[in-house]
Design a protein around this motif. Structure first.
Motif, PDB file in Angstrom:
ATOM      1  N   GLU A   1      32.469  52.578  61.875  1.00  0.00           N
ATOM      2  CA  GLU A   1      31.016  52.588  62.057  1.00  0.00           C
ATOM      3  C   GLU A   1      30.489  51.183  62.325  1.00  0.00           C
ATOM      4  O   GLU A   1      29.732  50.935  63.268  1.00  0.00           O
ATOM      5  CB  GLU A   1      30.334  53.117  60.787  1.00  0.00           C
ATOM      6  N   ASN A   2      30.905  50.257  61.484  1.00  0.00           N
ATOM      7  CA  ASN A   2      30.363  48.905  61.565  1.00  0.00           C
ATOM      8  C   ASN A   2      30.977  48.098  62.699  1.00  0.00           C
ATOM      9  O   ASN A   2      30.300  47.224  63.258  1.00  0.00           O
ATOM     10  CB  ASN A   2      30.545  48.198  60.221  1.00  0.00           C
TER      11      ASN A   2
ATOM     12  N   CYS B   1      36.314  55.196  58.078  1.00  0.00           N
ATOM     13  CA  CYS B   1      35.068  55.594  58.758  1.00  0.00           C
ATOM     14  C   CYS B   1      34.011  54.490  58.652  1.00  0.00           C
ATOM     15  O   CYS B   1      33.312  54.199  59.633  1.00  0.00           O
ATOM     16  CB  CYS B   1      34.533  56.894  58.156  1.00  0.00           C
TER      17      CYS B   1
ATOM     18  N   ALA C   1      27.926  52.541  54.768  1.00  0.00           N
ATOM     19  CA  ALA C   1      28.025  53.656  55.714  1.00  0.00           C
ATOM     20  C   ALA C   1      26.668  54.021  56.307  1.00  0.00           C
ATOM     21  O   ALA C   1      26.573  54.457  57.462  1.00  0.00           O
ATOM     22  CB  ALA C   1      28.635  54.868  55.021  1.00  0.00           C
TER      23      ALA C   1
ATOM     24  N   THR D   1      28.983  49.114  65.569  1.00  0.00           N
ATOM     25  CA  THR D   1      27.663  48.471  65.485  1.00  0.00           C
ATOM     26  C   THR D   1      27.736  47.025  65.959  1.00  0.00           C
ATOM     27  O   THR D   1      26.846  46.556  66.683  1.00  0.00           O
ATOM     28  CB  THR D   1      27.143  48.518  64.038  1.00  0.00           C
TER      29      THR D   1
END
Length: 286
Positions: free
Chosen positions: A14-15, A10, A256, A18
């Motif tokens: 997420e990154n 996760c 996170a 981004t």
């Protein structure tokens, strides 16, 4: 172990999202975009390390060279993240104290030198620290691998940066507040200047929203290193190993949280994320 791997995946996703968003985002200034991309890359590396480390520990795999590389990578990512946060604080100081020179940060030579610095400095620190490492250890344990000298290197290269980040952000918030107090009572005919001051205040708060969680979740790690360097007898206790695991979990938590903070605080990133990732038109036009 499956839960830890899921958390790591996760953080990686997420990154990665981004990074993709930042590549497509054109509403954020290039220098800030570079710093946020650096931070996202290091956060993604933390997620990769956490996933890999969880799998290796679960299967009780051990190799001295692999152990040294594994902890070198996590030390590098932590150091690169600290360098990026330091650069972010320096960028805000330039914006507050030298507003007419701030645009120069977006020039290519400055951005290249900044990117190189955030890579070279942590590499030098990690290389120096692990040159003192004890490679004759019975198991892959950071507290056994890193000698007191190694821990001193990590602590004394990181804590001054953390102090600088704290002092600079407190100073910038105070300057921004003073600017608003000084101009607001006499803002007649100065609407444009007032708008610039408020935008600067917003940028400073955005910087603080990234910096404060980083400081809260990362500073204990370096204080722990300093404590273990001063009291090497504590490194072999079960409580020290437990504390180290908790501190590393805080690093993962910070990795996170960062993408969420970027999306929450930076309008350009939020709009780009909604448009390209969620395929949804934002509520306002850029």
């Amino acid at each position: 172990m499956p839960i830890q791997i899921l958390i790591g995946v996760c953080v990686i996703l997420e990154n990665v999202l981004t990074i993709v968003t930042l590549v497509k985002c054109r509403r954020v200034k290039n220098f800030l975009r570079l710093l946020l991309m650096n931070q996202s890359v290091t956060d993604a590396m933390i997620g990769i390390f956490f996933t890999y480390h969880s799998a290796v520990v679960y299967h009780h795999l051990y190799n001295t060279t692999e152990c040294l590389i594994r902890y070198s990578v996590v030390a590098f990512t932590s150091g690169a993240s600290l360098c990026t946060i330091t650069m972010l604080s320096m960028e805000r100081i330039v914006a507050v104290k030298l507003p007419y020179s701030h645009y120069k940060l977006n020039e290519t030579p400055v951005m290249i030198s900044t990117g190189v610095t955030t890579l070279v400095v942590p590499i030098c620190v990690v290389s120096s620290a692990y040159s003192f490492a004890d490679k004759n250890i019975p198991e892959c344990n950071f507290l056994l691998l890193a000698t007191s000298t190694s821990l001193f290197v990590f602590a004394f290269t990181s804590l001054p940066c953390i102090i600088f980040v704290i002092v600079s952000n407190v100073y910038m918030l105070n300057v921004a507040r003073q600017q608003i107090k000084r101009i607001v009572p006499n803002f007649v005919g100065r609407e444009k200047y007032l708008k610039e001051i408020k935008m600067n205040m917003k940028a400073t708060l955005t910087s603080a929203s990234v910096v404060v969680p980083f400081l809260i979740l990362n500073t204990p790690q370096y204080l722990f290193f300093l404590t273990m360097a001063i009291r090497p007898d504590l490194r072999y206790s079960h409580s020290a190993i437990t504390t180290l695991n908790i501190l590393f979990s805080l690093l993962v938590l910070n990795s996170a949280l960062n993408p969420i903070i970027y999306t929450w605080r930076v309008d350009g990133i939020r709009a780009t994320f909604m448009r390209y990732i969620c395929r949804k038109k934002p509520s306002f036009e850029p």
